[in-house]
Write a protein that holds these residues in place. Structure first.
Motif: not given
Ligand code: SF4
Length: 315
Positions: A92-104, A165-167, A187-190, A196-199
């Motif tokens: 599954q391809e998807f854009e991660i840029e915005d979520l990655m900024k949050e995870a960072l 950890i980034l999942f 850190v979950v990038l869903d 982005v949430r922390v589990v």
């Protein structure tokens, strides 16, 4: 969703397969006819569809395999070599840029990145963004899969030590497993929930303690063994059964293909020890009609281990 059709077609032609079985996980079954028809249109093969479960790479339809020249198993990465089985990726391809900024904003200097087979496509993109932000990135090869960074519900060895950890993936099952394994936040990038949430597995750990404590009163244990390749831990089950008997408990091995709660209801065990896919032990554990514990948790019941020493069940 990107299905690697070309690989399937090429391999069917190369092998000259005349009868091909196809196996798809639930999430892909809406496309079963399209996939079967595409194979039939582009090759000389007759297609037979597996209607059985397809929970992971361990869940090979052995009956259909015997009826066919080749079994094409979609969407999981191989965890072992099987002569007549072809694993075909679905990503599954998807854009991660915005979520990655949050995870960072919540990840530290050293980051271990892990994902499931469906999201391999974004692993490199995530690595690049992390490196550009000055992070040290580790994408480690696990024990059961040939793919670096690949997390399975039965193998968390792709997670590197001494790192955040980034999942990248959906649901909480894998993230909770990682947290149980590492005793850290994950850190979950869903991509499905677009969040982005922390589990953290603290709550789950308390639930596990409660379930194990119920087993101290149990007298009869069913030791579950699955016949599925790469899930089968028969010798472990035999060891556990013998240990239990030595302690004066009643314990018998129950051998089955797919484990269902309904099937277990018919047996007269007080509790079960699951040596098959750990997912059955952990998922919806509170809904199990009788307690289901891991092999290591059973050692606690047998007095051979302390509860605090128990880790996540892995194969
Ligand atoms: S045993 Fe369970 S977690 Fe491991 S590959 Fe099979 S289905 Fe996945």
């Amino acid at each position: 969703m990107k299905v690697d059709f070309e690989r399937a077609i090429e391999e069917i032609k190369r092998r000259g397969s005349k009868r091909v079985g196809i196996q798809l996980p639930d999430g892909l079954r809406r496309r079963t006819f399209e996939i079967a028809e595409e194979i039939e249109r582009r090759t000389d093969a007759e297609v037979i569809i597996s209607g059985n479960t397809c929970f992971g790479a361990c869940d090979i339809d052995l009956h259909l395999l015997h009826e066919t020249d080749l079994l094409v198993h979609f969407a999981h990465s191989p965890i072992g070599e099987m002569n007549k089985v072809l694993f075909v990726s679905v990503t599954q391809e998807f854009e991660i840029e915005d979520l990655m900024k949050e995870a960072l904003s919540i990840l530290g200097k050293r980051v271990s990145v892990v994902t499931t087979a469906q999201h391999f496509g974004v692993l490199e993109k995530a690595k690049k963004m992390l490196e550009e932000s000055g992070r040290d990135v580790i994408i480690k090869k696990p024990r059961r899969s040939p793919n670096p960074g690949h997390i399975l519900g039965c193998d968390f060895s792709a997670v590197a030590e001494n790192s955040d950890i980034l999942f990248i993936g959906t649901g909480d099952f894998h993230a909770l497993g990682i947290s149980l394994f590492t005793e850290k936040d994950v850190v979950v990038l869903d991509p499905l929930k677009n969040e982005v949430r922390v589990v953290n597995a603290e709550k789950m750990k308390r639930k596990r303690y409660l379930i194990v404590s119920k087993c101290f009163e149990a007298k009869k244990f069913g030791i579950i063994v699955s016949s599925k390749p790469y899930q089968k831990r028969l010798s472990l089950a035999r060891t556990l059964r013998d240990k239990a008997k030595k302690k004066g408990l009643r314990a018998e091995i129950i051998y089955l293909d797919t484990i269902l709660y309904e099937t277990l209801l018919n047996f007269d065990a007080d509790a079960y020890v699951n040596t098959a896919c750990p997912r059955f032990t952990y998922d919806d554990a509170e809904l199990h009609p009788k307690p289901v514990i891991t092999p290591e948790e059973f050692l606690v019941v047998l007095g051979e281990k302390k509860l605090e020493e128990v880790g996540v069940d892995q194969m």
